[in-house]
Design a protein around this motif. Sequence first.
Motif, PDB file in Angstrom:
ATOM      1  N   LEU A 202      25.802  46.083  34.045  1.00  0.00           N
ATOM      2  CA  LEU A 202      26.821  46.429  35.003  1.00  0.00           C
ATOM      3  C   LEU A 202      27.040  45.566  36.127  1.00  0.00           C
ATOM      4  CD1 LEU A 202      26.269  50.470  35.314  1.00  0.00           C
ATOM      5  CD2 LEU A 202      28.283  49.272  34.172  1.00  0.00           C
ATOM      6  N   SER A 203      25.978  44.916  36.509  1.00  0.00           N
ATOM      7  CA  SER A 203      26.144  43.868  37.580  1.00  0.00           C
ATOM      8  C   SER A 203      26.633  42.875  37.197  1.00  0.00           C
ATOM      9  CB  SER A 203      24.434  43.599  37.929  1.00  0.00           C
ATOM     10  OG  SER A 203      23.851  43.012  37.089  1.00  0.00           O
ATOM     11  N   LEU A 204      26.541  42.368  35.978  1.00  0.00           N
ATOM     12  CA  LEU A 204      27.274  41.207  35.405  1.00  0.00           C
ATOM     13  C   LEU A 204      28.701  41.577  35.317  1.00  0.00           C
ATOM     14  CD1 LEU A 204      24.774  39.984  32.712  1.00  0.00           C
ATOM     15  CD2 LEU A 204      25.218  38.943  34.965  1.00  0.00           C
ATOM     16  N   THR A 205      28.897  42.704  34.659  1.00  0.00           N
ATOM     17  CA  THR A 205      30.567  43.384  34.731  1.00  0.00           C
ATOM     18  C   THR A 205      31.014  43.249  36.315  1.00  0.00           C
ATOM     19  OG1 THR A 205      29.690  44.490  32.846  1.00  0.00           O
ATOM     20  CG2 THR A 205      32.035  44.978  34.041  1.00  0.00           C
ATOM     21  N   ALA A 206      30.104  43.898  37.176  1.00  0.00           N
ATOM     22  CA  ALA A 206      30.833  43.895  38.661  1.00  0.00           C
ATOM     23  C   ALA A 206      31.183  42.493  39.147  1.00  0.00           C
ATOM     24  CB  ALA A 206      29.659  44.484  39.454  1.00  0.00           C
ATOM     25  N   ARG A 207      30.383  41.566  38.878  1.00  0.00           N
ATOM     26  CA  ARG A 207      30.833  40.350  39.178  1.00  0.00           C
ATOM     27  C   ARG A 207      32.442  39.757  38.782  1.00  0.00           C
ATOM     28  NH1 ARG A 207      26.878  36.973  41.364  1.00  0.00           N
ATOM     29  NH2 ARG A 207      28.016  35.165  40.760  1.00  0.00           N
ATOM     30  N   VAL A 208      32.980  40.387  37.475  1.00  0.00           N
ATOM     31  CA  VAL A 208      34.061  40.112  37.130  1.00  0.00           C
ATOM     32  C   VAL A 208      35.109  41.188  37.591  1.00  0.00           C
ATOM     33  CG1 VAL A 208      35.399  39.655  34.962  1.00  0.00           C
ATOM     34  CG2 VAL A 208      33.136  38.835  34.990  1.00  0.00           C
ATOM     35  N   TYR A 209      34.827  42.384  37.604  1.00  0.00           N
ATOM     36  CA  TYR A 209      35.545  43.453  37.851  1.00  0.00           C
ATOM     37  C   TYR A 209      35.842  43.654  39.405  1.00  0.00           C
ATOM     38  CZ  TYR A 209      37.174  48.345  38.480  1.00  0.00           C
ATOM     39  OH  TYR A 209      38.105  49.527  38.934  1.00  0.00           O
ATOM     40  N   MET A 210      34.702  43.950  40.139  1.00  0.00           N
ATOM     41  CA  MET A 210      34.790  44.285  41.399  1.00  0.00           C
ATOM     42  C   MET A 210      35.473  43.474  42.327  1.00  0.00           C
ATOM     43  SD  MET A 210      33.512  47.378  41.606  1.00  0.00           S
ATOM     44  CE  MET A 210      32.915  47.636  43.424  1.00  0.00           C
ATOM     45  N   PRO A 211      35.411  42.211  42.477  1.00  0.00           N
ATOM     46  CA  PRO A 211      36.131  41.346  43.749  1.00  0.00           C
ATOM     47  C   PRO A 211      37.533  41.642  43.598  1.00  0.00           C
ATOM     48  CG  PRO A 211      34.337  40.101  42.279  1.00  0.00           C
ATOM     49  CD  PRO A 211      34.580  41.235  41.572  1.00  0.00           C
ATOM     50  N   ASN A 212      38.343  41.540  42.496  1.00  0.00           N
ATOM     51  CA  ASN A 212      39.611  41.770  42.613  1.00  0.00           C
ATOM     52  C   ASN A 212      39.996  43.432  42.858  1.00  0.00           C
ATOM     53  OD1 ASN A 212      40.307  39.102  41.874  1.00  0.00           O
ATOM     54  ND2 ASN A 212      40.152  39.652  39.670  1.00  0.00           N
ATOM     55  N   ALA A 213      39.124  44.189  42.280  1.00  0.00           N
ATOM     56  CA  ALA A 213      39.300  45.611  42.301  1.00  0.00           C
ATOM     57  C   ALA A 213      39.248  46.114  43.910  1.00  0.00           C
ATOM     58  CB  ALA A 213      38.389  46.469  41.800  1.00  0.00           C
ATOM     59  N   LEU A 214      38.189  45.529  44.686  1.00  0.00           N
ATOM     60  CA  LEU A 214      37.790  45.643  46.069  1.00  0.00           C
ATOM     61  C   LEU A 214      39.061  45.173  47.086  1.00  0.00           C
ATOM     62  CD1 LEU A 214      34.231  45.089  46.145  1.00  0.00           C
ATOM     63  CD2 LEU A 214      35.314  47.471  46.406  1.00  0.00           C
ATOM     64  N   ASN A 215      39.392  43.954  46.580  1.00  0.00           N
ATOM     65  CA  ASN A 215      40.535  43.172  47.600  1.00  0.00           C
ATOM     66  C   ASN A 215      41.877  44.067  47.347  1.00  0.00           C
ATOM     67  OD1 ASN A 215      38.932  41.421  48.981  1.00  0.00           O
ATOM     68  ND2 ASN A 215      38.893  40.217  46.963  1.00  0.00           N
ATOM     69  N   ARG A 216      42.047  44.393  46.179  1.00  0.00           N
ATOM     70  CA  ARG A 216      43.408  45.008  45.925  1.00  0.00           C
ATOM     71  C   ARG A 216      43.510  46.398  46.380  1.00  0.00           C
ATOM     72  NH1 ARG A 216      43.330  44.400  40.794  1.00  0.00           N
ATOM     73  NH2 ARG A 216      42.391  46.658  40.151  1.00  0.00           N
ATOM     74  N   ALA A 217      42.364  47.164  46.328  1.00  0.00           N
ATOM     75  CA  ALA A 217      42.261  48.420  47.055  1.00  0.00           C
ATOM     76  C   ALA A 217      42.245  48.367  48.601  1.00  0.00           C
ATOM     77  CB  ALA A 217      40.907  49.193  46.562  1.00  0.00           C
ATOM     78  N   LEU A 218      41.687  47.220  48.822  1.00  0.00           N
ATOM     79  CA  LEU A 218      41.801  47.047  50.547  1.00  0.00           C
ATOM     80  C   LEU A 218      43.113  46.720  51.096  1.00  0.00           C
ATOM     81  CD1 LEU A 218      39.976  47.007  53.190  1.00  0.00           C
ATOM     82  CD2 LEU A 218      39.731  44.501  52.573  1.00  0.00           C
ATOM     83  N   GLN A 220      46.133  47.647  49.479  1.00  0.00           N
ATOM     84  CA  GLN A 220      46.859  48.621  49.202  1.00  0.00           C
ATOM     85  C   GLN A 220      46.593  50.015  50.309  1.00  0.00           C
ATOM     86  OE1 GLN A 220      47.210  49.430  45.009  1.00  0.00           O
ATOM     87  NE2 GLN A 220      47.837  47.609  44.606  1.00  0.00           N
ATOM     88  N   TYR A 221      45.304  50.293  50.452  1.00  0.00           N
ATOM     89  CA  TYR A 221      45.038  51.384  50.857  1.00  0.00           C
ATOM     90  C   TYR A 221      44.063  51.443  52.163  1.00  0.00           C
ATOM     91  CZ  TYR A 221      46.639  53.073  46.547  1.00  0.00           C
ATOM     92  OH  TYR A 221      47.132  53.238  45.147  1.00  0.00           O
ATOM     93  N   GLY A 222      43.720  49.980  52.491  1.00  0.00           N
ATOM     94  CA  GLY A 222      42.995  49.735  53.611  1.00  0.00           C
ATOM     95  C   GLY A 222      41.622  50.118  53.336  1.00  0.00           C
ATOM     96  N   ALA A 223      40.655  50.674  54.498  1.00  0.00           N
ATOM     97  CA  ALA A 223      39.288  50.766  54.422  1.00  0.00           C
ATOM     98  C   ALA A 223      38.996  52.046  53.431  1.00  0.00           C
ATOM     99  CB  ALA A 223      38.720  51.062  55.841  1.00  0.00           C
ATOM    100  N   LEU A 224      39.883  53.030  53.482  1.00  0.00           N
ATOM    101  CA  LEU A 224      39.691  54.295  52.501  1.00  0.00           C
ATOM    102  C   LEU A 224      39.830  53.627  51.124  1.00  0.00           C
ATOM    103  CD1 LEU A 224      39.642  56.963  52.027  1.00  0.00           C
ATOM    104  CD2 LEU A 224      42.307  57.221  52.039  1.00  0.00           C
ATOM    105  N   GLY A 225      40.640  52.790  50.755  1.00  0.00           N
ATOM    106  CA  GLY A 225      40.504  52.188  49.273  1.00  0.00           C
ATOM    107  C   GLY A 225      39.342  51.491  49.065  1.00  0.00           C
ATOM    108  N   LEU A 226      38.962  50.744  49.792  1.00  0.00           N
ATOM    109  CA  LEU A 226      37.390  50.064  49.806  1.00  0.00           C
ATOM    110  C   LEU A 226      36.264  51.147  49.667  1.00  0.00           C
ATOM    111  CD1 LEU A 226      36.602  47.191  49.912  1.00  0.00           C
ATOM    112  CD2 LEU A 226      35.761  47.607  52.353  1.00  0.00           C
TER     113      LEU A 226
END
Length: 272
Positions: A202-218, A220-226
């Motif tokens: 999951l940590s290896l998957t997170a390096r691919v998935y999480m960066p874009n997901a976190l920045n996109r949520a931030l 669109q929704y600000g800190a709540l999305g994060l």
Amino acid sequence: MLERQFPVITALTERMLTVGLMDAATRLAAQIFITTVPLLFALGAFASDSVRNTMVDSLRAVFGIHGGAAQQVQEVLHASGSAGELRQTTGIIGILMAVVAATSASRALTRICNDSWRLRKASTRIAAWRWLAWIAAMMVMLVCQGPVRNGFGVGLWLGVPLTFVLSVSLWWWTQHLLLAKRVPWLPLLPGALLCAISVTGLSLTARVYMPNALNRALDQYGALGLVLTCLSWLIVISVALTFSIAAGAVLAQNAPLDRVLGTPAALKPAAD
């Protein structure tokens, strides 16, 4: 018929129902999240600059965060104002309360371990210091993730296997600690290996998935999305950990591993 042909699968299915896979994992994820936030503020208030920088590097290494998400983490750990002002605002009593509250995550994980092995809850006198010890170990492990995953400067070819070995050691020790030594070391090894495989994958998957997901949520929704994105990912990790601990217990309690690992008869299913 199914129980006789596939006893481990049947036992695993029954154990997941006993543990309550999704309920237990969701509870664990929520408690870890609630634990992490005040402890991050405590780290920002009392840790040295080098420790805070190492923590930021570790979070970047684990999740591959960058951009706005990385800036949010930087602001939490390097809060505005001097360290002295932050210490006065936070206070020693506040830090102690945060640490005590953090044991909720330890208690949730202890319940998962107990249910996985079908053991009764240990007395609070025996278990209390173990909850604090586990929180301390997890914080040290989290702070060290950056250098470890980078192989202490050598590279990922050393960092990934080193991370896996440390993860096996951590989850092996975690089960032994939280179960209050009621299960011998060897029967806990399957669960530790499964936890390490799950977390490393999951940590290896997170390096691919999480960066874009976190920045996109931030964006669109600000800190709540994060917050929601991090909590969702914690639920995924908690499901994997809960399944791994329960599956490891089932494997260690049933043939053929029960004989290889020397699982005590008292810990085996009654049908044995």
